[in-house]
Enzyme design. Structure first.
Site, PDB file in Angstrom:
ATOM      1  N   HIS A 126     110.500 109.543 -17.972  1.00 41.12           N
ATOM      2  CA  HIS A 126     109.420 110.333 -17.266  1.00 41.12           C
ATOM      3  C   HIS A 126     109.995 111.872 -16.710  1.00 41.12           C
ATOM      4  CE1 HIS A 126     109.744 108.998 -12.602  1.00 41.12           C
ATOM      5  NE2 HIS A 126     111.054 109.400 -13.391  1.00 41.12           N
TER       6      HIS A 126
ATOM      7  N   ASP B 212     126.181 106.556 -15.369  1.00 41.64           N
ATOM      8  CA  ASP B 212     125.369 108.009 -14.972  1.00 41.64           C
ATOM      9  C   ASP B 212     126.492 108.827 -14.898  1.00 41.64           C
ATOM     10  OD1 ASP B 212     123.709 109.505 -13.124  1.00 41.64           O
ATOM     11  OD2 ASP B 212     122.607 107.669 -12.596  1.00 41.64           O
TER      12      ASP B 212
ATOM     13  N   ASP C 183     127.461 111.564 -19.692  1.00 45.70           N
ATOM     14  CA  ASP C 183     126.302 112.191 -19.872  1.00 45.70           C
ATOM     15  C   ASP C 183     125.439 111.756 -21.199  1.00 45.70           C
ATOM     16  OD1 ASP C 183     124.408 114.131 -21.095  1.00 45.70           O
ATOM     17  OD2 ASP C 183     125.561 115.602 -19.851  1.00 45.70           O
ATOM     18  N   PHE C 184     124.365 111.158 -21.088  1.00 47.79           N
ATOM     19  CA  PHE C 184     123.581 110.353 -21.878  1.00 47.79           C
ATOM     20  C   PHE C 184     122.965 111.235 -22.867  1.00 47.79           C
ATOM     21  CE2 PHE C 184     120.461 109.162 -18.599  1.00 47.79           C
ATOM     22  CZ  PHE C 184     119.444 110.396 -18.504  1.00 47.79           C
TER      23      PHE C 184
ATOM     24  N   TYR D 195     120.225 117.927  -7.642  1.00 53.30           N
ATOM     25  CA  TYR D 195     121.419 117.625  -7.023  1.00 53.30           C
ATOM     26  C   TYR D 195     121.812 119.008  -6.732  1.00 53.30           C
ATOM     27  CZ  TYR D 195     121.149 113.208  -9.417  1.00 53.30           C
ATOM     28  OH  TYR D 195     120.843 111.852  -9.926  1.00 53.30           O
TER      29      TYR D 195
ATOM     30  N   ASN E  49     103.572 114.974  -9.748  1.00 54.23           N
ATOM     31  CA  ASN E  49     104.735 115.294  -9.134  1.00 54.23           C
ATOM     32  C   ASN E  49     105.943 115.429 -10.059  1.00 54.23           C
ATOM     33  OD1 ASN E  49     106.558 115.558  -6.702  1.00 54.23           O
ATOM     34  ND2 ASN E  49     107.526 113.494  -7.522  1.00 54.23           N
TER      35      ASN E  49
HETATM   36  N1  SAM Z   1     117.203 104.326 -13.270  1.00 51.32           N
HETATM   37  C1  SAM Z   1     117.273 104.911 -11.719  1.00 51.32           C
HETATM   38  C2  SAM Z   1     116.004 104.286 -10.886  1.00 51.32           C
HETATM   39  O1  SAM Z   1     115.108 104.098 -11.568  1.00 51.32           O
HETATM   40  O2  SAM Z   1     116.075 104.047  -9.710  1.00 51.32           O
HETATM   41  C3  SAM Z   1     117.470 106.149 -11.344  1.00 51.32           C
HETATM   42  C4  SAM Z   1     116.291 107.084 -12.081  1.00 51.32           C
HETATM   43  S1  SAM Z   1     116.693 108.923 -11.681  1.00 51.32           S
HETATM   44  C5  SAM Z   1     114.897 109.525 -11.732  1.00 51.32           C
HETATM   45  C6  SAM Z   1     117.392 109.628 -13.142  1.00 51.32           C
HETATM   46  C7  SAM Z   1     118.821 108.979 -13.174  1.00 51.32           C
HETATM   47  O3  SAM Z   1     119.390 109.769 -14.494  1.00 51.32           O
HETATM   48  C8  SAM Z   1     119.686 109.908 -12.149  1.00 51.32           C
HETATM   49  O4  SAM Z   1     120.592 108.655 -11.690  1.00 51.32           O
HETATM   50  C9  SAM Z   1     120.336 110.764 -12.574  1.00 51.32           C
HETATM   51  O5  SAM Z   1     121.654 111.016 -12.195  1.00 51.32           O
HETATM   52  C10 SAM Z   1     120.652 110.144 -14.087  1.00 51.32           C
HETATM   53  N2  SAM Z   1     120.876 111.138 -15.135  1.00 51.32           N
HETATM   54  C11 SAM Z   1     120.400 112.216 -15.241  1.00 51.32           C
HETATM   55  N3  SAM Z   1     120.819 113.063 -16.509  1.00 51.32           N
HETATM   56  C12 SAM Z   1     121.736 112.448 -17.027  1.00 51.32           C
HETATM   57  C13 SAM Z   1     122.599 112.416 -18.057  1.00 51.32           C
HETATM   58  N4  SAM Z   1     122.715 113.570 -18.977  1.00 51.32           N
HETATM   59  N5  SAM Z   1     123.443 111.185 -18.147  1.00 51.32           N
HETATM   60  C14 SAM Z   1     123.424 110.297 -17.572  1.00 51.32           C
HETATM   61  N6  SAM Z   1     122.686 110.049 -16.523  1.00 51.32           N
HETATM   62  C15 SAM Z   1     121.714 110.985 -16.159  1.00 51.32           C
HETATM   63  C1  ASE Z   2     112.275 111.274 -10.628  1.00 57.11           C
HETATM   64  C2  ASE Z   2     111.454 110.322  -9.870  1.00 57.11           C
HETATM   65  C3  ASE Z   2     110.916 110.858  -8.714  1.00 57.11           C
HETATM   66  C4  ASE Z   2     112.279 112.349 -10.138  1.00 57.11           C
HETATM   67  C5  ASE Z   2     111.882 113.191  -8.982  1.00 57.11           C
HETATM   68  C6  ASE Z   2     111.239 112.122  -8.147  1.00 57.11           C
HETATM   69  C7  ASE Z   2     110.269 110.333  -7.323  1.00 57.11           C
HETATM   70  C8  ASE Z   2     110.272 111.140  -6.610  1.00 57.11           C
HETATM   71  N1  ASE Z   2     110.789 112.520  -7.028  1.00 57.11           N
HETATM   72  O1  ASE Z   2     112.608 110.815 -11.566  1.00 57.11           O
HETATM   73  C9  ASE Z   2     109.845 108.920  -7.313  1.00 57.11           C
HETATM   74  C10 ASE Z   2     108.257 108.633  -7.609  1.00 57.11           C
HETATM   75  N2  ASE Z   2     107.498 109.239  -6.665  1.00 57.11           N
HETATM   76  C11 ASE Z   2     106.785 110.206  -6.893  1.00 57.11           C
HETATM   77  C12 ASE Z   2     106.037 110.929  -5.811  1.00 57.11           C
HETATM   78  O2  ASE Z   2     106.584 110.878  -8.071  1.00 57.11           O
END
Ligand code: SAM
Ligand code: ASE
Length: 346
Positions: free
Chosen positions: A256, A211, A237-238, A148, A303
């Site tokens: 992941h 989040d 913050d988790f 971010y 990735n």
């Molecule tokens: N769960 C959603 C999905 O699958 O579409 C979003 C997955 S994204 C890879 C990871 C999410 O975890 C983001 O929205 C990020 O802002 C949140 N996140 C990362 N660190 C965090 C924290 N320490 N506490 C709460 N949320 C967090």
């Molecule tokens: C994450 C998921 C993604 C962090 C970075 C990411 C994705 C892209 N960048 O948690 C979605 C999955 N796609 C790929 C190409 O990995």
């Protein structure tokens, strides 16, 4: 000739070598707005009209449209000896910005962020870590500060996260019958796309999106309709803050991002807050046990190397983390699409 050998002609290797040309053709056509322009037009459009409409050169657009037709992303028509183009059904459904199943934002993020990170894949493999410093000059050791690094990047990431649930969301929330769980906490719930899928699949369920504060603010402003009464928000913050009590926790594409050590820390914390009989639903792309596939997941794991601190895992790797955290009754369901589901109980 051996089965799979290319001694006569290395077709597969040439295809792989040039795979990024295909990706970039798709990205450029989306970014220029080709599919949206054709959607808004009535009937097939000539190259000159597409070029004029999108403020592009006729020569460049002619080559791009021809390549898109070659990729079967456009239909070709001939009118008075002139080539005209229209969207295929797939392009209309998946490549136009406003379609309910649009992948436009995934493509935009691939083109602008992932592609740049993959420029340093070789370095990432050598060093075993992500490449934000080289790719974007970001030096923060906090993963989500790097992801971010500007408000604009955060919104693009949220749009990316949102967009895949347009095509896989229903499958992951219905892989198990979640109707017994009336209150759900979606930890790292981001834009709320999965929360929407949950309330639509389960009429008696409420979902809270947990989040980081600025993600929650943005989700409220840009992603979740204010009349959606069964979805609420919790800023936190988790890793640092106490987790609230719920019938079911969802961790979708969270583990992941993180190492085994951090994943176990988070799972242990969730287990602690979970009431006996409560559940945890993991949603992740699962590797085969012998790591022989699926190819998409193998590539996603690379990735995760260039972009995060984590990796994609097999069901037994997730099961081990879950049981080490205290969870039992671990069940795995593959959906056949990108993302799969694992349900565990306290
Ligand atoms: N769960 C959603 C999905 O699958 O579409 C979003 C997955 S994204 C890879 C990871 C999410 O975890 C983001 O929205 C990020 O802002 C949140 N996140 C990362 N660190 C965090 C924290 N320490 N506490 C709460 N949320 C967090
Ligand atoms: C994450 C998921 C993604 C962090 C970075 C990411 C994705 C892209 N960048 O948690 C979605 C999955 N796609 C790929 C190409 O990995």
């Amino acid at each position: 000739m051996d089965s799979g050998s290319e001694a006569e002609y290395p077709r597969k290797i040439l295809d792989y070598m040039e795979g990024f040309l295909v990706s970039k053709t798709l990205f450029a056509a989306c970014e220029l707005g080709v599919f949206d322009f054709l959607l808004a037009s009535e009937g097939p459009v000539s190259t000159a009209d597409v070029a004029r409409g999108l403020s592009a050169s006729v020569d460049g657009m002619e080559r791009l449209l021809t390549a898109c037709a070659g990729l079967q992303l456009l239909h070709t028509h001939t009118r008075d000896g002139e080539a005209c183009y229209s969207n295929t059904e797939d392009s209309r459904i998946y490549l136009t910005k406003s379609s309910p199943k649009s992948l436009y934002h995934s493509i935009q993020y691939s083109s602008n962020t992932i592609y740049l990170c993959w420029h340093y894949l070789t370095d990432a493999v050598r060093e075993g870590k992500n490449q934000y410093e080289k790719a974007f000059g970001v030096s923060s050791s906090d993963l989500f500060e790097a992801l971010y690094r500007s408000d604009e990047e955060m919104i693009k990431f949220m749009q990316l996260m949102n967009s895949v649930w347009n095509i896989c969301g229903r499958d992951v929330v219905t892989a198990f019958d979640l109707s017994p769980f009336k209150s759900i906490y979606d930890l790292g719930g981001c834009s709320g796309a999965l929360a929407k899928q949950c309330v639509s699949a389960y009429p008696e369920t409420t979902v809270t999106i947990f989040d980081l504060p600025k993600v929650v603010q943005t989700a409220k402003e840009h992603f979740v309709p204010t009349d959606e009464r069964r979805i609420s928000f919790h800023e936190g913050d988790f890793f640092r803050d106490a987790l609230p009590e719920a019938d079911l926790y969802i961790l979708a594409r969270i583990l992941h991002d993180w190492t085994d050590v951090k994943s176990l820390e988070l799972l242990t914390k969730v287990h602690h807050s979970c009431r006996p009989g409560g559940g945890l639903l993991l949603i992740e792309a699962l590797l085969n046990e012998d790591r022989s596939g699926p190819l998409t997941t193998q590539l996603y794991s690379l990735n995760m190397l260039v972009q995060t601190e984590g990796k994609e895992r097999s069901p037994s790797e997730y099961s081990r983390l879950l049981s080490n955290a205290g969870f039992t009754h671990i069940q795995v369901r593959r959906t056949g699409k990108i993302y799969d589901a694992i349900l565990a109980r306290k």
